[in-house]
Design an enzyme around this catalytic site. Sequence first.
Site, PDB file in Angstrom:
ATOM      1  N   GLY A 161      -8.876  -6.029   0.625  1.00  0.00           N
ATOM      2  CA  GLY A 161      -8.125  -4.835   2.352  1.00  0.00           C
ATOM      3  C   GLY A 161      -9.264  -4.131   2.542  1.00  0.00           C
ATOM      4  O   GLY A 161     -10.276  -3.561   2.156  1.00  0.00           O
ATOM      5  N   ARG A 189      -9.278 -11.647  -2.128  1.00  0.00           N
ATOM      6  CA  ARG A 189      -9.482 -11.286  -0.639  1.00  0.00           C
ATOM      7  C   ARG A 189      -9.368  -9.749  -1.193  1.00  0.00           C
ATOM      8  O   ARG A 189      -8.739  -9.294  -1.459  1.00  0.00           O
ATOM      9  CB  ARG A 189      -8.623 -11.208  -0.155  1.00  0.00           C
ATOM     10  CG  ARG A 189      -8.411 -10.644   1.621  1.00  0.00           C
ATOM     11  CD  ARG A 189      -7.334  -9.910   1.234  1.00  0.00           C
ATOM     12  NE  ARG A 189      -6.562  -9.363   2.497  1.00  0.00           N
ATOM     13  CZ  ARG A 189      -6.478  -7.828   2.763  1.00  0.00           C
ATOM     14  NH1 ARG A 189      -5.713  -6.807   1.723  1.00  0.00           N
ATOM     15  NH2 ARG A 189      -6.382  -7.561   4.147  1.00  0.00           N
ATOM     16  N   THR A 216       0.690  -1.267   0.143  1.00  0.00           N
ATOM     17  CA  THR A 216       0.306  -0.441  -0.057  1.00  0.00           C
ATOM     18  C   THR A 216       0.743   1.088   0.358  1.00  0.00           C
ATOM     19  O   THR A 216       1.599   1.579   0.866  1.00  0.00           O
ATOM     20  CB  THR A 216      -0.986   0.189   1.345  1.00  0.00           C
ATOM     21  OG1 THR A 216      -1.563  -1.189   1.259  1.00  0.00           O
ATOM     22  CG2 THR A 216      -1.845   1.341   0.878  1.00  0.00           C
TER      23      THR A 216
HETATM   24  N1  GLY Z   1      -3.889  -2.384   4.321  1.00  0.00           N
HETATM   25  C1  GLY Z   1      -3.478  -3.244   2.513  1.00  0.00           C
HETATM   26  C2  GLY Z   1      -4.004  -4.487   2.594  1.00  0.00           C
HETATM   27  O1  GLY Z   1      -4.125  -4.649   4.057  1.00  0.00           O
HETATM   28  O2  GLY Z   1      -4.264  -4.794   1.989  1.00  0.00           O
END
Ligand code: GLY
Length: 393
Positions: A268, A266, A238
């Site tokens: 986030g 998934r 990130t």
């Molecule tokens: N903060 C990035 C993630 O957990 O996808």
Amino acid sequence: MPHGMTRREFVRASAAAGLAAAVPGSLAGAAASGAERRVRGVAPLPGAPAVHVRGPARPVVIASENGGRFRNGGPQTCVEKAFSMIVEGRDVLDAVIAGVNIVELDPEDTSVGYGGLPNADGVVQLDASCMHGPKKRAGGVAALEGVRTPSLVARAVMDHTDHHLLVGKDAQAFARRMGFTIEDDLNTERSRRLWLEWKRRIDPEHWLDPEKRAEVGFRVGQQMIREGLLDESHYWGTIHCSGINAKGEICAVTTTSGLAWKIPGRVGDSPILGAGIYVDNAVGSAGSTGRGEANLYNLTSFLIVELMRRGMHPKDAALEGLKRIRANTVEKRLLNARGLPNFNIRFYVLNARGEYAGATLYAPRNDRFAVCTENGLEFVPLEPLLDGQPTDD
Ligand code: GLY
């Protein structure tokens, strides 16, 4: 740029001119201590100072550390690019997105965009979001494959649809229709090599028990960090970047390849408003990097902005957000031997006066974030909530 001036000199001069034009002299030098006024309709907490509101501000861009490190072979980092565009009078969201595009396109950052660490199947899936403070608009994409700059697709969702979030194959179809180039594979040699190493370590006998597999996957990831194969901040990935101009307009963007080797599909915190990003132009902005699940459970960026609305300084609000995460982390598998979270998460916070702070659950080595002002790029230490390391025994 005037002849004979270095870019840094130009940026400083432009910023100073922008400040002089837009900020009353007494306020320009005292952005941090300017008069506070009350936000309409919001009662301060008992004993809390009244809340600052929009108005002349000191232009500044802040980002996670990678926003001051990667240049993709060019002259500027993310925060320098965004700051120079802001002082040229460009839209703040255009500026911060142009900044993060540098990192998305740089294959050396394995946590964002092209060359980001892939999911458990070896496929790079990207999440991104953006918020435009003055326009009160936002856009996001999640589990997007094949586009190096998901932040620009998030921006297109904001600009061209009535929606806030598009996901998966349909986000990709939207990007194709908007004219983005779709690539088969965003892995680089490096991201594929690291995935293969992870796969070799976790799957020597094809684990069938998903619980065991998840536990081994996490343990192997932490082991690869300890061995120096992986940057800890790239495991959860990130970049977050936010900026404010002299008119007090605040915009922000968060973009990521997400948790390394995640279960395919998934998503986030990065594309979720209130979690990986939040902007209220009257108050400020917050964004995060680190373990997204911990942030999603608490909608911490929203919480931090609300705490600032009630008078808290960015640093105190960020630390309070981290305390909430610590308090809500109770599952044994998420705790280290000290009974504290076994992961890290960081917040980058800006208020409507241009005051800023970065805070982290833990500060491994010299943990810092990137800032660009009229003084140029600098790295500022992140304020830690806890001492030690997430994996302390
Ligand atoms: N903060 C990035 C993630 O957990 O996808």
